[in-house]
Design an enzyme around this catalytic site. Structure first.
Site, short mmCIF file in Angstrom:
data_model
loop_
_atom_site.label_atom_id
_atom_site.label_comp_id
_atom_site.label_asym_id
_atom_site.label_seq_id
_atom_site.Cartn_x
_atom_site.Cartn_y
_atom_site.Cartn_z
N ASP A 13 0.81 -1.23 0.00
CA ASP A 13 0.00 0.00 0.00
C ASP A 13 0.84 1.27 0.00
O ASP A 13 0.44 2.29 0.56
CB ASP A 13 -0.97 0.00 1.21
CG ASP A 13 -1.84 -1.23 1.22
OD1 ASP A 13 -2.19 -1.70 0.14
OD2 ASP A 13 -2.17 -1.71 2.32
N LYS A 16 1.63 2.27 -5.10
CA LYS A 16 2.13 1.74 -6.38
C LYS A 16 1.20 2.09 -7.53
O LYS A 16 1.64 2.51 -8.60
CB LYS A 16 2.30 0.20 -6.28
CG LYS A 16 3.32 -0.22 -5.22
CD LYS A 16 3.39 -1.74 -5.08
CE LYS A 16 2.20 -2.34 -4.40
NZ LYS A 16 2.03 -1.98 -2.97
N GLY A 40 -4.63 -4.21 -3.82
CA GLY A 40 -5.64 -3.17 -4.09
C GLY A 40 -4.86 -1.92 -4.44
O GLY A 40 -4.22 -1.33 -3.58
N HIS A 41 -4.83 -1.56 -5.71
CA HIS A 41 -4.05 -0.41 -6.18
C HIS A 41 -5.00 0.72 -6.57
O HIS A 41 -5.80 0.57 -7.48
CB HIS A 41 -3.17 -0.82 -7.38
CG HIS A 41 -2.12 -1.84 -7.01
ND1 HIS A 41 -1.21 -2.34 -7.89
CD2 HIS A 41 -1.84 -2.44 -5.82
CE1 HIS A 41 -0.40 -3.20 -7.27
NE2 HIS A 41 -0.78 -3.28 -6.00
N GLN A 223 1.84 -6.03 -3.43
CA GLN A 223 2.29 -6.20 -2.04
C GLN A 223 3.54 -5.34 -1.81
O GLN A 223 3.73 -4.36 -2.50
CB GLN A 223 2.56 -7.69 -1.70
CG GLN A 223 1.30 -8.53 -1.60
CD GLN A 223 0.68 -8.87 -2.93
OE1 GLN A 223 1.30 -9.49 -3.76
NE2 GLN A 223 -0.56 -8.49 -3.13
P1 GDP Z 1 -0.88 0.41 -3.50
O1 GDP Z 1 -1.46 -0.88 -3.07
O2 GDP Z 1 0.59 0.49 -3.27
O3 GDP Z 1 -1.25 0.79 -4.92
O4 GDP Z 1 -1.51 1.53 -2.55
P2 GDP Z 1 -3.06 1.63 -2.09
O5 GDP Z 1 -3.85 2.16 -3.21
O6 GDP Z 1 -3.52 0.38 -1.44
O7 GDP Z 1 -2.93 2.67 -0.90
C1 GDP Z 1 -2.39 3.95 -1.09
C2 GDP Z 1 -3.46 4.97 -0.65
O8 GDP Z 1 -2.86 6.24 -0.53
C3 GDP Z 1 -4.58 5.14 -1.66
O9 GDP Z 1 -5.75 5.51 -1.00
C4 GDP Z 1 -4.07 6.29 -2.53
O10 GDP Z 1 -5.15 7.02 -3.16
C5 GDP Z 1 -3.39 7.14 -1.50
N1 GDP Z 1 -2.23 7.92 -1.96
C6 GDP Z 1 -1.27 7.60 -2.86
N2 GDP Z 1 -0.33 8.56 -2.92
C7 GDP Z 1 -0.69 9.51 -2.03
C8 GDP Z 1 -0.10 10.73 -1.58
O11 GDP Z 1 0.96 11.13 -2.02
N3 GDP Z 1 -0.77 11.44 -0.62
C9 GDP Z 1 -1.96 11.01 -0.10
N4 GDP Z 1 -2.54 11.75 0.85
N5 GDP Z 1 -2.53 9.85 -0.47
C10 GDP Z 1 -1.89 9.10 -1.42
P1 IMO Z 2 -0.97 -4.15 -2.30
O1 IMO Z 2 -0.54 -4.66 -3.65
C1 IMO Z 2 -0.97 -4.70 2.02
C2 IMO Z 2 -0.93 -8.82 3.51
C3 IMO Z 2 -2.19 -9.29 4.21
C4 IMO Z 2 -1.60 -10.32 5.15
C5 IMO Z 2 -0.48 -10.95 4.31
C6 IMO Z 2 -0.89 -12.23 3.61
O2 IMO Z 2 -2.28 -3.45 -2.30
O3 IMO Z 2 0.13 -3.38 -1.66
P2 IMO Z 2 -2.48 -12.88 1.60
O4 IMO Z 2 -3.86 -12.42 1.22
O5 IMO Z 2 -1.45 -12.58 0.56
O6 IMO Z 2 -2.46 -14.30 2.05
O7 IMO Z 2 -2.10 -12.01 2.90
O8 IMO Z 2 -0.14 -9.97 3.35
N1 IMO Z 2 -1.18 -8.27 2.15
C7 IMO Z 2 -1.14 -6.97 1.85
N2 IMO Z 2 -0.97 -5.89 2.65
N3 IMO Z 2 -1.11 -4.54 0.69
C8 IMO Z 2 -1.25 -5.61 -0.12
O9 IMO Z 2 -1.24 -5.51 -1.46
C9 IMO Z 2 -1.31 -6.90 0.45
N4 IMO Z 2 -1.47 -8.15 -0.04
C10 IMO Z 2 -1.38 -8.98 1.02
O10 IMO Z 2 -2.82 -8.23 4.89
O11 IMO Z 2 -1.00 -9.68 6.24
MG MG Z 3 -2.96 -1.60 -1.77
#
Ligand code: GDP
Ligand code: IMO
Ligand code: MG
Length: 424
Positions: A13, A16, A40-41, A223
């Protein structure tokens, strides 16, 4: 001509999706190489928000090919829902979204096994997203899995039933776990049609041909490096190789094809699910990070655990993937803090200080030594240029760069596509 990699350096998270969506126009192909719908991106542009789980984050950029590589595990139900969502937003996946014939399928019974296994672990649960990731990779390495190519061949139903029966046998070791397979199975079978409608390719030939034709490829990690199956906080990890090494086995590309490795880190740190997290905050600062950063899981909605940025942890993951440049995200979340802390080393039970991660990252082994930095206490949300940032913000970023010995080339200051400061 070459492959650049973008991957998370913490526990996932890191942002990415946002950065891949931003960088995508520089490339011809965007490829996911591992993981599955545990990811979840989030992408935000034109006042719209999308959360992608399986589809690469270049899908909203016109003229690009997005490829789901062989290292990915696919749940046809989730994929169908995602395809419907992008179609509703006006994106035609035809010819733009390709899938490797060698990508493995998540069966409804894989999800059940994931749920039953987690339930049986009680307090020791991994905190899995319960998307069936672990059981699907187990079947892959156990040489039992079903692949996308199988659904295009005759005999698929027989293979499916054999594997399902095996899983139903395994579920008997969890007598307390009850389930209803019928509905999910019917939905899964229906969803295969959309998977069949996508162009299925031999990923290795396809991508190596693309390179020979001078195409540019961006490999999108899912991840984070600390969730890597080999080098993460085992057993609290996912089941795939989240490091740059995963690109080679997840796409069929040789190591020498990789050019830049862009590592992403938040300006602080989060983790969702169980497992060690040395800089985790259990106080008001942790709450403030969660609230300001809207730190709730994009896939499961669970509150994310929050803490300060951790230099030994980042040095470790930079080393593991040969990171050549860094994207620092969510800097704006720190706007409200008077003092920002950075863990520079750990104090071991012996009193010794180290910047190396021990075998077991538990609370006793890893007491972080924190360095204080003055906050800027003003909004960075509208900043577009590094030089015009407040001196305190520049100092924070430059201090991280010095600690990490790697250039920070992007600073993200908001969730929207446009909020990104490039440093050249
Ligand atoms: P990913 O899994 O690495 O793609 O990241 P996620 O989407 O799960 O989580 C990142 C969260 O931070 C999302 O809600 C994005 O909309 C938000 N986000 C990304 N970059 C920024 C930033 O620079 N500032 C803020 N405030 N939010 C951000
Ligand atoms: P993105 O791509 C954050 C964590 C889960 C759990 C462990 C194993 O959005 O960054 P799994 O479902 O793979 O068996 O879970 O890994 N986990 C993540 N945490 N972002 C993710 O993906 C994750 N994908 C798995 O919360 O601790
Ligand atoms: Mg994510």
């Amino acid at each position: 001509m070459a492959v650049d990699v973008l991957l998370g350096l913490q526990w996932g998270d890191e942002g990415k999706g946002k950065i891949v969506d931003y960088l995508a126009p520089q490339y011809d192909l965007i490829c996911r190489f591992q993981g599955g719908p545990n990811a979840g991106h989030t992408l935000i542009f034109d006042d719209k928000k999308f959360v992608l789980h399986t589809i690469p984050s270049g899908i909203f950029r016109e003229g690009l090919i997005n490829l789901i590589g062989n290292g990915v595990v696919i749940d046809p139900i989730t994929l169908r829902a995602e395809i419907e969502e992008i179609k509703a937003a006006g994106v035609d996946p035809d010819g733009r979204l390709l899938v490797s014939k060698k990508a493995h399928l998540i069966l409804p019974t894989h999800r059940l096994l994931d749920q039953a296994s987690e339930l049986s672990k009680g307090k020791n649960k991994i905190g899995s997203t319960l998307r069936g990731i672990g059981p699907t990779y187990m079947d892959k390495t156990g040489r039992n899995g079903l692949r996308v190519g199988d659904i295009l061949e005759s005999g698929f139903e027989r293979k499916y039933n054999e594997l399902k029966d095996k899983h139903l046998g395994l579920l008997k070791i969890y007598p307390e776990f009850s389930y209803d397979l019928q509905k999910a199975e019917a939905e899964w079978m229906e969803s295969l049609d959309i998977l069949r409608s996508l162009e299925a390719v031999d990923c290795a030939y396809y991508l190596n041909d693309a390179l020979a034709q001078g195409k540019e490829i961006l490999a999108e990690g899912a991840q984070g490096s600390m969730l890597d199956i080999n080098f993460g906080t085992y057993p609290f990890v996912t089941s795939s190789t989240t490091l740059s090494a995963g690109v080679c086995i997840g796409l069929g590309l040789a190591p020498a094809t990789i050019r830049e490795v862009i590592g992403i880190a938040k300006a602080y740190c989060t983790r969702v699910g169980s497992g060690p997290f040395p800089t985790e905050l259990h106080d008001e600062d942790g709450e403030r990070l969660r609230k300001e950063g809207k730190e709730f899981g994009a896939t499961t909605g669970r509150p994310r655990r929050c803490g300060w940025i951790d230099i030994p942890q980042l040095k470790y993951t930079i080393m593991l993937s040969g990171v050549t440049q860094l994207a620092l995200t969510k800097i704006d979340v720190l706007d409200i803090f008077e003092t920002i802390k950075v863990a520079t080393k750990y104090k071991m039970p012996t009193g010794q200080e180290t910047d190396q991660l021990p075998f077991d990252l538990n609370d006793n082994n890893c007491v972080p030594i924190l360095e204080d930095h003055a906050g800027w206490q003003q909004s960075l949300h509208d900043a577009t240029d590094f030089d015009t940032l407040p001196a305190t913000a520049k100092n924070y970023i430059l201090a991280l760069e010095a600690h990490l010995g790697t250039p920070i080339t992007y600073v993200s200051n908001g969730p929207e596509r446009s909020r990104l400061i490039e440093r050249t």
